[in-house]
Scaffold this active site. Structure first.
Site, PDB file in Angstrom:
ATOM      1  N   CYS A 296       0.802  -1.220   0.000  1.00 12.31           N
ATOM      2  CA  CYS A 296       0.000   0.000   0.000  1.00 12.31           C
ATOM      3  C   CYS A 296       0.836   1.271   0.000  1.00 12.31           C
ATOM      4  O   CYS A 296       0.525   2.227  -0.720  1.00 12.31           O
ATOM      5  CB  CYS A 296      -0.981  -0.004   1.171  1.00 12.31           C
ATOM      6  SG  CYS A 296      -0.212   0.027   2.806  1.00 12.31           S
ATOM      7  N   HIS A 355      -2.676   1.195   6.807  1.00 13.32           N
ATOM      8  CA  HIS A 355      -2.947   1.249   5.373  1.00 13.32           C
ATOM      9  C   HIS A 355      -2.669   2.665   4.902  1.00 13.32           C
ATOM     10  O   HIS A 355      -2.912   3.637   5.624  1.00 13.32           O
ATOM     11  CB  HIS A 355      -4.389   0.841   5.062  1.00 13.32           C
ATOM     12  CG  HIS A 355      -4.697   0.839   3.595  1.00 13.32           C
ATOM     13  ND1 HIS A 355      -3.894   0.207   2.683  1.00 13.32           N
ATOM     14  CD2 HIS A 355      -5.704   1.417   2.877  1.00 13.32           C
ATOM     15  CE1 HIS A 355      -4.403   0.366   1.475  1.00 13.32           C
ATOM     16  NE2 HIS A 355      -5.478   1.103   1.568  1.00 13.32           N
ATOM     17  N   ASP A 378      -7.217   5.775  -3.509  1.00 11.44           N
ATOM     18  CA  ASP A 378      -6.467   4.606  -3.053  1.00 11.44           C
ATOM     19  C   ASP A 378      -6.107   3.752  -4.254  1.00 11.44           C
ATOM     20  O   ASP A 378      -6.979   3.183  -4.909  1.00 11.44           O
ATOM     21  CB  ASP A 378      -7.304   3.809  -2.054  1.00 11.44           C
ATOM     22  CG  ASP A 378      -6.492   2.738  -1.328  1.00 11.44           C
ATOM     23  OD1 ASP A 378      -5.326   2.525  -1.707  1.00 11.44           O
ATOM     24  OD2 ASP A 378      -7.022   2.132  -0.385  1.00 11.44           O
ATOM     25  N   GLU A 471     -20.413  11.048  16.164  1.00 11.26           N
ATOM     26  CA  GLU A 471     -19.778   9.924  15.480  1.00 11.26           C
ATOM     27  C   GLU A 471     -20.767   8.787  15.268  1.00 11.26           C
ATOM     28  O   GLU A 471     -20.837   8.203  14.186  1.00 11.26           O
ATOM     29  CB  GLU A 471     -18.575   9.449  16.304  1.00 11.26           C
ATOM     30  CG  GLU A 471     -17.749   8.353  15.635  1.00 11.26           C
ATOM     31  CD  GLU A 471     -18.257   6.951  15.962  1.00 11.26           C
ATOM     32  OE1 GLU A 471     -18.089   6.051  15.127  1.00 11.26           O
ATOM     33  OE2 GLU A 471     -18.829   6.773  17.054  1.00 11.26           O
TER      34      GLU A 471
END
Length: 733
Positions: A296, A355, A378, A471
């Site tokens: 990654c 990641h 990504d 959240e």
């Protein structure tokens, strides 16, 4: 000083012989030096014209016989890009000096008119397609034939300095960091031990701009419809999706092959790379053969190089405890056996130790304006997007607000930073829910600070404070959107992973409180830092919060993990029987010898220790685990003279073998933009146990300013002992 046809400073010139004796172009000067400096592309080249859209650049036309007369001569410019330039597609433009009759977004203005020369200011529109352009000029005199001239080629890039460009970034320090900085740090390790790894982006190195443009031409989009592909290259959203797909090789002749298992003998281990330049040049030199191998951080670093080169502000982001939700339900399920060993996941869900992805800055004209700004992209091939392995751009603000229905791939991006995790015990053919954790995924989301070597924590950009009402509200909103999409897919006859659960906390089995006794606390603690080559010493801390005696049986185990969370076999086990009086605390010491773990260590040097506990005569079980990243010593780099452009520079690199055993096949790799023309490899050979060594290398710096040297040492026992040194190179004397 005026430049004549024979001047050595003339760049991009073409000599033309014309039959008409009137106004004739003898030579053209693209003023590459001045233009490139003004357009912040001088580090790419002084020999080629490389400009940014929405910003004027100057060229000079030199004539034979006489000068240009506005009332007698008409000069028409033509720009073309792509294989079949077309006016209607925006890949061809026709425009005249100080006239709007052609209704072109390109602009041409007279700057000065000399005796036999004409300096003209040209400007590409701020939405122009990026890429290589051909510039032509037609001379249409009052009488006589029209004469056409091919002036030369130039490159147009995105322009974060132009307010009308969709990648405009208002803050100059940010532009310097996210466009102009050619080195930086990528954060690795784990949330308890965050390690900055130096990286050479090298976006201005020789031929990198050509490689980036070739990468666009190798894409599936270009192969299918090159005319449409070139027409769409004015969109930063479009370009970012194309680049995201092309950095990995899963669907095309992309740059990097990914590999997360062991064995890199037919390529280079991902941990050995120091920078993007060697990767991109190898891909280009082999005609687009994927480079082996990447993970990654390598995918993200190479994408950062390409995007900064093309002019889109980009930074590299690391997310610790990153969720990989394969079925799109925003829940990460993990499975354990009775010893606490993590099992292969039947759903392939996982939590990556860390990641790495990118953020690119752009307006989102396809979304409400508030979702512009930083966008997640990504390039690591995890899941497909519209049938292709790419991800994003997903608005970071949309991720935070749970607006996962917005394109592109926002639901998957949300799951990486804010999934809920459920742990299951697999025993006797049955599954027992052990624990549900709303806080595990998405920690210490990090990037390099602006014009600083410090780490910046940007977790608050991606989600509200864990456990807060905002959240949970964002999570439930995201869950509702995901479930609505699944219902829609079901109605259309499309497959979906599973029947959606109710959205309320009371009705959703994934939103219940943690399982296991609440009056017993277990926790791992390292006695000292875990270093490669040394025994790992830690304790299991237990504490009885109840008013009655607790008899515990605890199964302990250790196993290596790959970077993506995949488990390797267990190599250490122990069983502890712990009796705790009311309010009593005890520590159970544990040691894992180096001789035991060294044979099972993964390339990522990750070890997961776990404890699965239960009260005697009770069916309740509880789990605690800890991921350890083994530390390595750093390489020390000393610059032995004052660095000056054009003068020999000696650099000392010092390193050591941290192991109690011999390390063979040692090789040192050193690079740095502006310091080395190419990556240097020095064969070191064998290093004795815990021995130190050094090498001195010489180079001639060729660019001034703040630079960075990156070094990596590998052997048959370890792969990535790294070091770096920031260097300020003085201009040539």
């Amino acid at each position: 000083m005026a430049l004549g046809p024979d001047s050595p400073l003339v760049r991009g010139t073409t000599h033309i012989l014309c039959l008409f004796t009137g106004l004739e172009v003898s030579v053209s000067d693209f003023q590459c030096y001045q233009n490139n400096v003004q357009h912040h592309t001088e580090e790419m080249s002084f020999q080629r014209l490389i400009v940014r859209r929405g910003q004027a650049f100057s060229i000079t036309l030199y004539f034979k016989n006489r000068g240009f007369q506005l009332d007698m001569d008409k000069i028409i410019f033509i720009t073309e890009t792509g294989p079949k330039p077309d006016l209607s597609m925006g890949t061809r433009a026709i425009f005249s000096i100080e006239e709007q009759n052609f209704k072109s977004p390109w602009i041409a203005l007279i700057k000065s008119n000399g005796a036999n020369s004409l300096e003209v200011s040209l400007c590409a529109p701020p939405m122009a397609a990026i890429g290589e352009y051909l510039l032509k000029v037609h001379i249409d005199p009052f009488q006589g034939p029209v004469t056409a001239y091919h002036l030369g080629e130039f490159i147009v890039l995105f322009n974060p300095w132009c307010p009308a460009d969709e990648v405009y970034l208002e803050n100059e320090p940010q532009r310097q960091e996210y466009i102009m900085n050619d080195h930086g740090f990528i954060y690795q390790g784990n949330k308890n031990w965050i390690r900055p790894c130096p990286w050479n982006y090298g976006q201005f190195e020789e031929n990198i701009i050509d490689i980036c443009l070739k990468l666009l031409d190798k894409s599936l989009n270009f192969q299918v419809d090159p005319v449409m592909d070139c027409a769409l290259r004015g969109s930063s959203v479009y370009i970012s999706r194309v680049v995201s797909a092309m950095i990995n090789s899963n669907d095309d002749s992309g740059v990097l092959n990914g590999k997360w298992s062991e064995g890199y003998d037919d390529g280079i281990s991902p941990s050995e790379w120091n920078g993007s330049v060697a990767i991109l040049k190898q891909w280009y030199a082999t005609g687009g053969q994927p480079v082996k191998y990447g993970q990654c951080w390598v995918f993200a670093a190479v994408m950062c190089t390409v995007m900064r080169c093309l002019g889109i502000p980009t930074r590299v982001i690391t997310n610790f405890d990153s969720g990989h939700d394969t079925d799109g339900n925003l829940i990460i399920d993990t499975y354990y056996d009775h010893t606490g060993r993590i099992l292969e996941n039947k759903k392939k869900d996982s939590v990556w130790n860390f990641h790495v992805w990118n953020e690119c800055w752009m307006a989102r004209r396809d979304l409400p304006s508030k979702y512009g700004g930083w966008q997640l992209l990504d390039a690591t091939p995890q899941e497909t997007s519209n049938g292709v392995y790419c991800c994003g751009p997903a608005s970071v603000r949309a991720i935070k607000e749970g607006e996962v229905e917005l394109k592109y791939d926002t639901a998957f991006a949300f799951s990486m930073v804010n999934s809920d995790c459920v742990s299951w015990l697999v025993y006797g053919g049955k599954e027992q829910k052990l624990h549900q954790d709303t806080n595990l995924v998405g920690n210490f989301i990090s990037t390099k600070s602006i014009q600083s070597d410090k780490r910046e924590d940007i977790t608050a950009n991606y989600k509200y404070e864990e456990g807060s009402a905002l959240e949970r509200e964002a999570f439930l909103k995201a869950l509702r959107n995901v479930q609505s999409r699944e219902h829609l897919e079901s109605d259309r006859g499309l497959p979906h992973p599973e029947e959606p659960s109710p959205v309320t906390e009371e009705g959703n089995p994934h939103l219940t409180s943690p399982c296991g006794p609440k009056d017993v606390s277990l926790k791992f603690k390292l006695v000292e830092p875990a270093c490669l080559g040394l025994d790992i010493q830690f304790v299991l801390q237990s504490f009885n919060l109840a008013v009655q005696l607790k008899d515990l049986k605890v199964n302990l185990s250790a196993q290596s993990l790959l970077h993506n969370g995949s488990p390797l076999p267990v190599f250490w086990q122990d069983t502890a029987f712990i009796a705790l009086l009311p309010s009593e605390a005890k520590m159970y010491p544990c040691t894992i010898p180096y001789s035991q773990y060294s044979r099972f260590l993964s390339p990522d040097k990750l070890i997961r220790i776990s404890a699965l506990g239960e009260e005697m005569n009770s069916s309740e079980k509880f789990l605690v685990d800890k991921i350890i990243t083994l530390e390595l010593p750093s390489i020390v780099i000393n610059v032995l003279e004052k660095p000056i452009v054009g003068q020999m520079l000696s650099i000392q690199v010092m390193f050591e073998n941290p192991l109690l055993e011999e390390a063979g096949d040692c090789e040192l790799t050193v690079e740095g933009s502006g310091l080395f023309k190419k990556q240097m490899r020095i064969v070191v050979g064998m290093l004795k146990p815990q021995s130190k060594a050094s090498v001195t290398i010489k180079t001639v710096p060729f660019k001034s300013g703040q630079r960075q040297i990156q070094a990596n040492l590998k052997s048959n026992k370890f792969k990535d002992i790294k070091g770096y040194k920031n260097v300020n190179i003085a201009p040539e004397l």
